[in-house]
Design a protein around this motif. Structure first.
Motif, short mmCIF file in Angstrom:
data_model
loop_
_atom_site.label_atom_id
_atom_site.label_comp_id
_atom_site.label_asym_id
_atom_site.label_seq_id
_atom_site.Cartn_x
_atom_site.Cartn_y
_atom_site.Cartn_z
N UNK A 105 10.98 5.86 10.39
CA UNK A 105 11.87 6.61 9.43
C UNK A 105 11.06 5.69 8.35
N UNK A 106 11.42 4.09 8.44
CA UNK A 106 10.23 3.15 7.31
C UNK A 106 8.83 3.75 7.21
N UNK A 107 8.59 4.10 8.87
CA UNK A 107 7.36 4.31 8.25
C UNK A 107 6.63 5.53 7.65
N UNK A 108 7.43 6.10 7.78
CA UNK A 108 7.54 7.68 7.41
C UNK A 108 7.47 7.96 5.91
N UNK A 109 8.72 6.96 5.80
CA UNK A 109 9.02 6.66 4.13
C UNK A 109 7.38 6.36 3.08
N UNK A 110 6.33 5.46 4.10
CA UNK A 110 5.84 4.58 3.29
C UNK A 110 4.31 5.49 3.53
N UNK A 111 4.36 6.47 4.82
CA UNK A 111 3.31 7.29 4.20
C UNK A 111 3.73 8.41 3.25
N UNK A 112 4.82 8.87 3.43
CA UNK A 112 4.91 9.67 1.89
C UNK A 112 4.97 8.72 0.47
N UNK A 113 4.73 7.97 0.66
CA UNK A 113 4.95 6.96 -0.90
C UNK A 113 3.08 7.07 -0.27
N UNK A 114 2.63 6.63 0.57
CA UNK A 114 1.64 6.81 0.48
C UNK A 114 0.04 7.53 0.16
N UNK A 115 0.88 8.85 0.94
CA UNK A 115 0.29 10.00 0.34
C UNK A 115 0.02 10.57 -1.33
N UNK A 116 1.59 10.27 -1.99
CA UNK A 116 1.75 10.08 -3.15
C UNK A 116 0.77 9.25 -3.72
N UNK A 117 0.97 8.01 -3.31
CA UNK A 117 -0.34 6.62 -4.29
C UNK A 117 -1.78 7.62 -3.82
N UNK A 118 -1.59 8.11 -3.06
CA UNK A 118 -3.55 8.54 -2.89
C UNK A 118 -4.01 9.55 -3.80
N UNK A 216 -3.07 -0.95 -5.33
CA UNK A 216 -2.25 -1.82 -6.14
C UNK A 216 -0.69 -0.82 -6.33
N UNK A 217 -1.79 0.58 -6.95
CA UNK A 217 -0.92 1.48 -6.96
C UNK A 217 0.04 2.30 -6.12
N UNK A 218 -1.11 2.41 -4.71
CA UNK A 218 -0.39 2.75 -3.60
C UNK A 218 0.24 2.02 -2.86
N UNK A 219 0.20 0.86 -2.95
CA UNK A 219 0.86 -0.43 -2.43
C UNK A 219 2.74 0.34 -3.39
N UNK A 220 2.49 0.34 -4.51
CA UNK A 220 3.91 0.39 -5.56
C UNK A 220 4.91 1.64 -4.81
N UNK A 221 3.74 2.70 -4.38
CA UNK A 221 3.94 3.87 -3.56
C UNK A 221 4.86 4.81 -2.54
N UNK A 222 3.92 2.84 -1.63
CA UNK A 222 4.10 2.48 -0.56
C UNK A 222 5.68 1.39 -0.82
N UNK A 223 6.10 1.27 -1.34
CA UNK A 223 7.30 0.22 -0.94
C UNK A 223 8.72 1.41 -1.81
N UNK A 224 8.25 2.02 -2.86
CA UNK A 224 9.11 3.03 -2.96
C UNK A 224 9.46 4.04 -1.71
N UNK A 225 8.30 4.37 -1.79
CA UNK A 225 9.04 5.50 -0.57
C UNK A 225 9.45 4.29 1.21
N UNK A 226 9.12 3.68 1.15
CA UNK A 226 9.53 2.73 2.30
C UNK A 226 11.25 2.43 2.00
N UNK A 227 11.64 1.88 0.84
CA UNK A 227 12.59 1.84 0.45
C UNK A 227 13.74 3.22 0.31
N UNK A 228 12.85 4.10 -0.39
CA UNK A 228 13.98 5.63 -0.22
C UNK A 228 14.58 5.48 1.25
#
Ligand code: ATP
Ligand code: ATP
Ligand code: MG
Ligand code: MG
Lengths: 321, 328, 518, 321
Positions: A105-118, A216-228
């Motif tokens: 689940x955390x990886x999926x959240x992080x991946x969703x964030x990474x997609x946003x960030x990318x 750095x930008x991608x990292x922010x969205x990855x955090x956001x995705x994983x925390x979501x």
């Protein structure tokens, strides 16, 4: 030299304190008003209740704070949580060990964030519109994957993680407390935190100074995705089901918490403590209005007014910066 | 815990609302100071305000207090959970819950059980662990409209569905009931089934688009009345009032008015005021120690120009009409 | 003092920013038709005083009188109504608007009824105002496409266009070449001749002595002297400004022939064309050229900020992958950008964070920043660079422009850069700090690091450079060795050959002027 | 010399053209795809249908564009429209002459905008959070005022204004065309328009140059409020009822239209033509997906993907600016 250092260190603490003091003052006003109107409000059981109810929003808002600080915004947190939640639930219902399901689940959240960030970092698109698009996209994925039906059959051991408590404090609150500390450290004590603030403050200067702006930008969205995703798991634990419509409207609450806590949507400014206070303000508001049996329309009215008043108080306390 | 997950439409342990009195006798008198807490999805929909009216009516009759709260907007799942938890902490004697989704009130449900507070799940989304449910069969809303078409449009033709919010239980069931029933008759085709998000404007636009694509359409079924009234306007704008029959769901007063005016062909009324009254009755019976069947079925009826006068009554008159209908 | 009413009288002006007393009880009088210098080190309070004068910020105390009449009302509009025009030190433009729109911002030329903007008339008037300074600037171009120097010229033209009684100029020539200053000097003399009073702020002493007749000298927010230029000399002024000995730098000895960086065939668009040169260990290579010659773009290419179309950069014999600042920094490069505010600083962050921005790795252990070490190093660097005020937690945006510049130099020193690319390093830096920066350059070079210094100030180039590379229209016009270096030699190379002169714009054409005069 | 001038003038026009060309290209792609999938799509009746359905969003998005250009955002457009609509409907149902009722609605919309603007300009609050607050507040007012019930009894003459057509073009389209022209003139030909761009592009520079920054910001929100009110009136005319829940999620559609049309949420950039094309893109999308009878979950999926793809196409066509 020693004294210079000591002085400026203490001034640093004072400034940080002052920043969040405005928000804290807003919270105090709300607490005083509600506890004078209903005695239940200030009972310790109710306080725990408020914290528990604010925990999920706080968790999402922590990630949102990092994104906002780095100059973006993440409207897709709710659907991200939903995807992570239904995935974890499916895995667990299929007998996959809990830690593995959580990790997935955390990886999926992080991946969703990474997609946003990318899309933001490499596509050069505006964060608002990117995450508006993925708000639809991720929700659709969750709905299609589940056929629109909630997934039940969550193992009791998983639920126990989130319905239990330690030392009288409900576990969701404990979890969010630990995460807050971690995010606070990331923001205030690591190079990445400095980079979030720098990129949000002046992207071009950061680029020239050698800050890896895109990462750095991608990292922010990855955090956001994983925390979501974490927030989604907490909710699944509490509800005992993973609903593909879970997380509806979370983005607005999270943004409101971050903004009440002093984050600037122009980037470069925001605080973990402020955001936590912001989430508790919103939680107290809902709790207090319900205790007072305020009717739904008037709750809406009060929410609007109190958000504005909290911001004005904060503004007045903090002064023009 | 030993209960199977509830499916309110198919649960075998059920009873019709009219039989409560005959099987279980009078509603037990509530002790003084009894407080009931109602939490609904939203008050922006007339349907839920009517349910609240029913709560208030019945509570007044029984001499108990009822507090009625709702989330700030439809779909605010966590907000509704917070409200419910907060109400539980205030010591209500019984709760009447209409959850946003099947799962979002589960923790409240559990803590209510732990405190032995009876919970009645009122209509719409179904909490699987609910011990008691009051409401109608969602699927039948769609079935009734489909049956009307089969009976009144013997030549068949193209029909379309405007659905509620994607992923909402009631919307899915209503749509399925309609589609599965009408397609049993090969003369009918469901040419479109698209989301209207419970929104009048979205429904209007979708209907206009569908009429564009299928000028020979003969009917619309909408998952609620607000959308149906929007569709009526789209049909009027296209000048196809004679050809296209529009049906809604819920039976809100505006829909009645439109049926009377000959614009809306019909709506499936699920009698929210009565539903609210029955829910309070069930809660009081539970508080009085009665052990009721798991599902208490409330009535629904297709309201068309022919029947609208019959159903345009309130209170005991309406109960009488509905009792007769159920007996049939 | 003459007995005629002064054009401008500032009395008892004070201003504090929190604990910082930017101005304390400043009194100043400016005669009609006088060109009045306002001098002082970085952070002395010059800009603050002029911002108060032009209504951008409010004074803590004090009064302003123009021709004996106190200014009533607040804000920039009231000041403008009183006849005060201002050229700001930090160029303030709206990037997406055209040059003309920026020049007429806040007071557009409209149709008779005042409802519609007459863009054509604005553009014509803008072209007319720009013509005497730089006819090549297109009034219709979005201002973001202009280089800093051109934007500064736009700023000057905008102020000159106003029908003002007092013109305050805050470092108007910080990005300009001597030739452009010459043109400005003529215009200033003309204005003074017509009775306009000019307040002139500059760190370039030769300019001050050329245009000013009077000067007020500030130190730490207080007036330390009012002088007539005729009665003093540069040394006298500087002594009063600084109040201490200037740092005297030894010229470093440069002998080692080892090539540390070699640039070959670097090109990008028309801005940089086939540039090749070598840089040696311990060398200071000056790059000179006219505005727009491509110097800034060249440094940005080397530093990885922009992508080249062609060409290579080799460092210590290894090819440097271009187009990424991080690889450049890892290879030991560091760029001090031309536009401090936009490209240099993160205004809201503490100066400590800004200094450490490129060397976070150095201060990180086990993933966490070692703040005591970082603070100590920042403090050391700040002391080393004489940065004031000495407060590591102060947001860098609140430091004076000159101090911000020093902080960015500090950033590269902290990052241990071996090859420093300085684009206009002393732009907006006071004479004392300038001497310090020259000393710093010497020191850095003597340590065996190499420096490229782009500067529009010829004396500066001649002062610090071992060799001077002259650019002309994007190409290398020549590389001059230190021996026999002279201003004339550089200028001869920098100026385009006759026949390839800059194209004229519409504004300078006779028929357009006559059209506009109608 | 003449040629220099002519060349740069034409370059300017070309640039403006190019800016919107990316958006237009995105629209073309959508039109080609849908018309190859269903023949109905490209019929003139359906084209008018699309325009008609895009009109309301376009109307709201015009105001949103001005607010975004001036560096703000207006999340409260939906509830603003709702308040104006229910007020006008109540007045008309009570027999007040139609022009008076319309005027009242527009004034109410403008006042709601002015309140937002004043909080932003004088309160110094962030636009996002101000209008998030008034999003609740205004909705609550509309709901409380009507008790949650839609208002019927709209006079047929009023309805005729919005259901009629001129020269075969539906009146809502005509109205929005006229308003677009007016807003285009305001933005491109008046000092106010220049001030919107200036304040959004560089607030400090604008202040220094003597632009009345606060008044300009308020003006943008006033336009947005009045245009939202207009959209509300159009909808009331078409639906024959004023629903207090009207305008739900309008803010997202309007922001999406403006952003697709090239407006930057950082301020200082945006175009009337682009926004109109953006609104038509969104309208075509909904229309096409309905014509194809795409199922709800997949509509959501397609909407998300197409928003992202449109932005990427736009970005690629326009190049980095
Ligand atoms: N907005 C501000 N907030 C806080 N401090 C400020 C602000 N503006 C200026 N200062 C401080 O006021 C003092 C005077 O600054 P000012 O910009 O007037 O100096 P200056 O003489 O123009 O210097 P320079 O030659 O570098 O331009 C400095 O210490 C500066 O840091
Ligand atoms: N972003 C840009 N947009 C348009 N033209 C540009 C841009 N960047 C550089 N140029 C052009 O490239 C040429 C070289 O500019 P560059 O800034 O490198 O010159 P310079 O010698 O450093 O001058 P300056 O003293 O103004 O910095 C100029 O003609 C300039 O107009
Ligand atoms: Mg200055
Ligand atoms: Mg340059």
């Amino acid at each position: 030299m020693q004294t210079v250092e000591a002085k400026s260190a203490s001034r640093l603490r004072l400034t940080a304190g002052l920043r969040d003091a405005g928000t804290l003052f807003g919270l105090l006003v709300i607490v005083v008003v509600f506890s004078s109107l209903t005695p239940t409000f200030l009972t310790s059981a109710n306080m725990l209740n408020i914290l528990q109810q604010s925990a999920i929003n706080a968790c999402v808002a922590l990630g949102m704070t990092l994104v906002i600080i780095s100059g973006g915004i993440d409207l897709s947190v709710g659907p991200t949580a939903a995807i992570a939640a239904v995935a974890a639930a499916t895995l667990m219902a299929a007998g996959v060990p809990i830690p593995l399901a959580v990790l997935a689940a955390l990886l999926i959240g992080a991946a969703a964030g990474a997609f946003n960030g990318a899309l933001v970092a490499f596509g050069g698109l505006q964060p608002f519109i990117v995450t508006l698009g993925t708000l639809s996209l991720y929700r659709a994925i969750a709905l299609i994957y589940t056929g629109g039906n909630p997934i039940f059959g969550i193992p009791p051991e998983f639920r126990a993680l989130f319905t239990g408590s330690v030392g009288g404090i409900p576990n969701p609150v404990n979890i969010v407390a630990v995460l807050s500390l971690a995010i606070w450290i990331v923001l205030n004590k690591t190079p990445l935190g400095e980079y979030f603030l720098a990129v949000g403050g002046n992207e071009e200067a950061s680029h020239i100074a050698g800050v890896p702006v895109r990462r750095v930008k991608i990292a922010a969205y990855v955090f956001s995705g994983a925390l979501a995703a974490t927030a989604g798991l907490i909710l699944v634990g509490r509800l005992g089901a993973a609903d593909p419509t879970l997380g509806n409207l979370w983005e607005l609450d999270a943004i409101a918490a971050a903004a009440i806590g002093g984050a600037s949507l122009m980037g470069g400014k925001g605080s973990v403590v402020g955001t936590l206070i912001g989430a508790v303000i919103l939680g107290s508001l809902r709790n207090g209005l319900t205790l007072l049996n305020v009717q739904a329309f008037y709750q809406l009215l009060a929410t609007g007014i109190i958000i504005l008043v909290a911001m004005l108080i904060d503004r007045a306390t903090r002064g023009r910066e | 815990q030993d209960l199977a997950p509830l499916n309110s439409d198919t649960e075998a342990d059920r009873i019709d609302w009219t039989q409560l009195q005959s099987k279980f006798g009078d509603v037990p008198a509530a002790p003084a100071g009894t407080r009931l807490g109602g939490v609904s999805k939203t008050l922006t929909n007339q349907y839920w305000r009517s349910v609240g009216e029913g709560y208030a009516n019945a509570a007044q009759k029984a001499g108990v207090e009822v507090v009625y709260q709702a989330a700030q907007s439809e779909g605010d799942q966590l907000g509704q959970l917070s409200i419910t938890e907060t109400m539980i902490s205030q010591g209500f004697n019984a709760l009447l819950l209409s959850p946003q989704t099947d799962s979002n009130l589960q923790p409240a449900m559990e803590s209510a059980m732990a405190k032995s507070i009876p919970v009645v799940n009122v209509n719409d989304a179904v909490i699987p662990s609910a011990r008691n449910y009051v409401g109608n069969v969602q699927r039948d809303n769609g079935v009734k409209v489909a049956e009307w078409f089969i009976a009144n449009r013997p030549d068949g033709g193209k029909v379309a569905v405007i659905e509620g919010q994607a992923g909402v239980y009631a919307a899915g069931q209503r749509t399925r009931g309609f589609t599965e029933t009408i397609t049993k008759d090969p003369k009918f085709q469901v040419v479109a089934s698209v989301p209207g998000n419970w929104d009048r404007q979205v429904a209007y636009d979708s209907a206009a688009n569908i009429l564009q694509q299928h000028p020979d359409l003969i009917g619309f079924y909408a998952n609620n009345d607000g959308m149906a009234l929007g569709i009526v306007e789209a049909v009027k704008a296209a000048g196809k009032q004679e050809q296209v029959a529009v049906f809604g769901t819920d039976g809100i007063p505006d829909a009645y008015a439109s049926v009377k005016a000959g614009e809306l062909k019909g709506t499936v009324d699920s009698f929210p005021v009565l539903t609210g009254e029955v829910a309070v009755e069930v809660a009081l019976r539970l508080l009085g120690g009665q052990s009721l069947p798991r599902v208490v079925v409330t009535p629904q009826a297709l309201i068309t120009a022919d029947t609208v006068e019959k159903y345009s009554v309130t209170g005991d008159d309406l109960r009488a009409v509905l009792a007769v209908q159920t007996a049939k | 003092m003459s007995d005629e009413r002064p054009r401008l009288r500032l009395a008892g002006i004070s201003k504090s920013f929190g604990p910082v007393h930017a101005l304390s009880d400043v009194n100043m009088t400016v005669r009609r038709g006088s060109v009045h210098g306002l001098l002082g080190e970085n952070g002395a309070g010059k800009s603050t005083l002029l911002k108060i004068l032009s209504g951008v910020i409010e004074p803590g105390a004090g009064t302003i009188e123009v021709d004996g009449v106190p200014i009533t009302g607040r804000g920039p509009v009231a000041a403008r109504r009183a006849g005060i025009a201002m050229i700001h030190q930090e160029l303030q433009h709206v990037p997406n608007l055209s040059v003309a729109q920026n020049m007429f911002l806040g007071r557009p030329l409209t149709t008779a009824a005042g409802t519609l903007v007459t863009r054509r008339r604005q553009e014509d008037a803008a072209a007319r105002a720009l013509a005497p300074l730089d006819a090549a600037i297109d009034p219709k171009a979005p201002i973001r496409t202009l280089k800093v120097a051109q934007r500064q010229i736009v700023e000057i033209a905008r102020a000159l266009m106003e029908d003002c009684r007092i013109l305050a100029m805050d470092e108007p020539t910080s990005s300009l070449t001597p030739a452009e200053f010459d043109r400005l000097a003529v215009l200033i003399a003309d204005l003074a001749g017509r009775g306009v009073s000019v307040i002139y702020v500059s760190h370039k002493m030769d300019e001050v002595f050329r245009v000013c007749d009077q000067a007020t000298i500030l130190r730490d927010g207080r007036v330390v002297a009012d002088v007539g230029m005729a009665e003093t000399n540069e040394a006298g002024v500087v002594a009063r400004m600084v109040g201490r000995e200037l740092v005297a730098a030894e010229f470093h000895s440069f002998s080692r022939p080892e090539v540390v960086m070699s640039v070959a065939g670097l090109s990008r668009g028309g801005a940089v064309r086939n540039v090749s040169f070598d840089l040696h260990r311990g060398e200071v290579l000056g790059i000179s050229g006219l505005v727009g010659a491509g110097r800034t773009e060249l440094l940005r290419l080397i530093a990885g900020v922009d992508h080249p179309d062609a060409g290579t950069v080799t460092i210590d014999g290894k090819p440097l992958p271009l187009g990424n600042p991080r690889t450049a920094i890892a290879a030991g490069l560091g760029l001090l950008p031309e536009e401090r505010k936009r490209e240099g600083i993160v205004a809201g962050r503490s100066i400590r964070s800004d200094i450490a921005l490129s060397s976070m790795g150095r201060f990180t252990s086990a993933g966490l920043i070692d703040f005591p070490a970082l603070s100590a190093e920042s403090l050391r660097l700040m002391q080393d660079l004489n940065l004031r005020p000495l407060d590591i937690t102060r947001p860098i945006g609140k430091f004076s422009g000159g101090n911000q510049q020093k902080a960015i130099i500090g950033r590269w020193v902290a990052a241990g850069a071996r090859i420093l690319l300085f684009d206009e390093p002393t732009r907006g830096i006071d004479i004392g700090a300038k001497a310090e920066i020259y000393a710093l350059i010497e020191r850095i070079a003597a340590e065996g690091r190499s420096i490229i210094v782009v500067s529009s100030e010829l004396p500066e180039i001649l002062r610090v450079a071992d060799r001077v590379l002259v650019m002309r229209e994007g190409e290398v016009a020549g590389i001059l060795p230190r021996t026999g270096l002279s201003e004339e030699a550089v200028v001869r190379l920098a100026v385009p050959q006759s026949g390839t002169e800059r194209p004229l714009t519409a504004a300078s054409a006779p028929e357009d002027i006559s059209h506009a005069n109608r």
